[in-house]
Design a protein around this motif. Sequence first.
Motif, PDB file in Angstrom:
ATOM      1  N   LYS A  15       0.831  -1.203   0.000  1.00  0.00           N
ATOM      2  CA  LYS A  15       0.000   0.000   0.000  1.00  0.00           C
ATOM      3  C   LYS A  15       0.867   1.255   0.000  1.00  0.00           C
ATOM      4  O   LYS A  15       0.593   2.217  -0.731  1.00  0.00           O
ATOM      5  CB  LYS A  15      -0.926   0.002   1.207  1.00  0.00           C
ATOM      6  N   ALA A  16       1.935   1.225   0.808  1.00  0.00           N
ATOM      7  CA  ALA A  16       2.826   2.383   0.872  1.00  0.00           C
ATOM      8  C   ALA A  16       3.540   2.591  -0.456  1.00  0.00           C
ATOM      9  O   ALA A  16       3.685   3.718  -0.937  1.00  0.00           O
ATOM     10  CB  ALA A  16       3.846   2.191   2.000  1.00  0.00           C
ATOM     11  N   ALA A  17       3.976   1.479  -1.087  1.00  0.00           N
ATOM     12  CA  ALA A  17       4.665   1.581  -2.372  1.00  0.00           C
ATOM     13  C   ALA A  17       3.732   2.093  -3.458  1.00  0.00           C
ATOM     14  O   ALA A  17       4.137   2.873  -4.331  1.00  0.00           O
ATOM     15  CB  ALA A  17       5.230   0.211  -2.761  1.00  0.00           C
ATOM     16  N   GLU A  18       2.490   1.669  -3.421  1.00  0.00           N
ATOM     17  CA  GLU A  18       1.519   2.110  -4.421  1.00  0.00           C
ATOM     18  C   GLU A  18       1.251   3.611  -4.292  1.00  0.00           C
ATOM     19  O   GLU A  18       1.081   4.310  -5.296  1.00  0.00           O
ATOM     20  CB  GLU A  18       0.215   1.323  -4.257  1.00  0.00           C
ATOM     21  N   LYS A  19       1.240   4.102  -3.067  1.00  0.00           N
ATOM     22  CA  LYS A  19       1.041   5.538  -2.870  1.00  0.00           C
ATOM     23  C   LYS A  19       2.232   6.333  -3.398  1.00  0.00           C
ATOM     24  O   LYS A  19       2.068   7.412  -3.972  1.00  0.00           O
ATOM     25  CB  LYS A  19       0.834   5.834  -1.375  1.00  0.00           C
ATOM     26  N   ARG A  20       3.444   5.779  -3.186  1.00  0.00           N
ATOM     27  CA  ARG A  20       4.643   6.485  -3.637  1.00  0.00           C
ATOM     28  C   ARG A  20       4.800   6.413  -5.153  1.00  0.00           C
ATOM     29  O   ARG A  20       5.190   7.379  -5.798  1.00  0.00           O
ATOM     30  CB  ARG A  20       5.895   5.890  -2.980  1.00  0.00           C
ATOM     31  N   ASN A  21       4.522   5.219  -5.707  1.00  0.00           N
ATOM     32  CA  ASN A  21       4.735   4.990  -7.141  1.00  0.00           C
ATOM     33  C   ASN A  21       3.532   4.266  -7.737  1.00  0.00           C
ATOM     34  O   ASN A  21       3.568   3.045  -7.913  1.00  0.00           O
ATOM     35  CB  ASN A  21       5.999   4.150  -7.377  1.00  0.00           C
ATOM     36  N   PRO A  22       2.453   4.948  -8.013  1.00  0.00           N
ATOM     37  CA  PRO A  22       1.261   4.305  -8.573  1.00  0.00           C
ATOM     38  C   PRO A  22       1.583   3.556  -9.865  1.00  0.00           C
ATOM     39  O   PRO A  22       2.219   4.091 -10.766  1.00  0.00           O
ATOM     40  CB  PRO A  22       0.319   5.486  -8.846  1.00  0.00           C
ATOM     41  N   GLY A  23       1.165   2.278  -9.893  1.00  0.00           N
ATOM     42  CA  GLY A  23       1.327   1.487 -11.117  1.00  0.00           C
ATOM     43  C   GLY A  23       2.715   0.950 -11.351  1.00  0.00           C
ATOM     44  O   GLY A  23       2.997   0.352 -12.392  1.00  0.00           O
TER      45      GLY A  23
END
Length: 345
Positions: A327-335
Motif C-alpha cells: 500500500k505504501a509503495a503504491e502511494k509512492r509509485n502508482p502502477g
Amino acid sequence: MSEEREVFCLEDKYLRIGTVEQIQSVFGPQDKFIRTIEEKLHVSITARESELHIMGAAKKNVELTADILVSMFNIHSKGGELNVETIHRLIEEAADGTLLDVCNAMDESVITTHRGTPIRCRTAGQKEYIKSLRNDTITVCIGPAGTGKTFLAVAQAVRELENKEIDRIILSRPAIEAGSERLGFLPGDLNDKIDPYLRPLYDALNDILGPERVASYRERDIIEVAALGYMRGRTLNRSRLILDESQNSKLEMLKMCLTRLGEGSKMALVGDVTQSDLSKSDSGLEKCASIIKSVEGVGIVQLGNKDVVRSKIVRDILRAFDVSESKAAEKRNPGRGKSNIRKKK
C-alpha cells in the motif's frame, strides 16, 4: 487428490482408512489437529472404529477436509512429521488447490540427523530449492525469514560431505555493523571474531551432526569459517561455500565471492532482501541474481510467505507487512511494476 483416494477410498462423506491407532496418531494429542481443521473449515469429524465421518454445511469444505485427512494419513504412513504448523499449511494449500504439491514436497528427505530424525522438505518451494542445490553449481535463494534457506543449505552441504562429493564446508557471512564490515574491535582471532555472525549456521550444523562432530570437523578444517572480506585471491576446490545473509554484501563483494569457485565446488548465496542492513542501492543480492540468472549452472530460487515453516504467526506477520508495504509503495509509485528477478526455467 485421486491418487490418494484410490488408497484410502473416499465414499460420500466417509473416509475409510487403516487402524484405530493410526487415527489416534493423526488426530494429534487431545485431537488437537482435528480440532484445528474443524475450526478452520467449519466441519465436524467423527471417528467410528476405522472410519471417519465428515459433516459440514458446505460441500466444498467437506471435500477439502477429506483431501487434508488423506494427506495427513499419507504423511504419517511415510514417517513424516505432523504438527500444528503442518496442519495449518495443509489447510492453506488445500484452499489454494496446491495440496498435492506440498504433500509431494514432504516426500523429499535431505538427510538424517545424528539423532535419527529425517530432514524433509515441507513446501514445494523448499523442494525446488533442494533440487537447485543438488543440480546447480551456484544457487541463489532469496526469501523471507523462516523459510529454511540457511538450514537446508547446511543440510545439503552435510549430505555432500558425507557422500564424499566435497572435502569441506566453508561458512561465510558478511559481518555488517553500521553499514560496513568491522571485525577488528572484537576480541580473539579471526574465528572468534566471525563466530557470533555465524551462529545460525552453527546451530544448523549442531542439529544435524551433533556438537562433537562439528567441533572435530572444525579442528581439522573440514568445516571452515571464512570472513567474506578475507576470501579475495583464494580458489576453492571440492568445497561447498554457503554465504548467509548475502543481502548484506555489495555487488562487487558478491562478484569476488562467486569467482572463488574451483574444481568440484558449489556455492549457495542465501538472503532476505527485506532485511538488509545496507541501503537498497548498496545491497547487491538482487542485482547479482538478475545478472547471473541466465548463466548455465546457476539456479535462482525465490521463496515466499507460503514457504515459511518456522511458525504460522511468522507467515501471518509477513503477510501483514507485505500488505502494508504494498500500500505504501503504491502511494509512492502508482502502477510501478514488481521486481524483474525471475526463476530460471
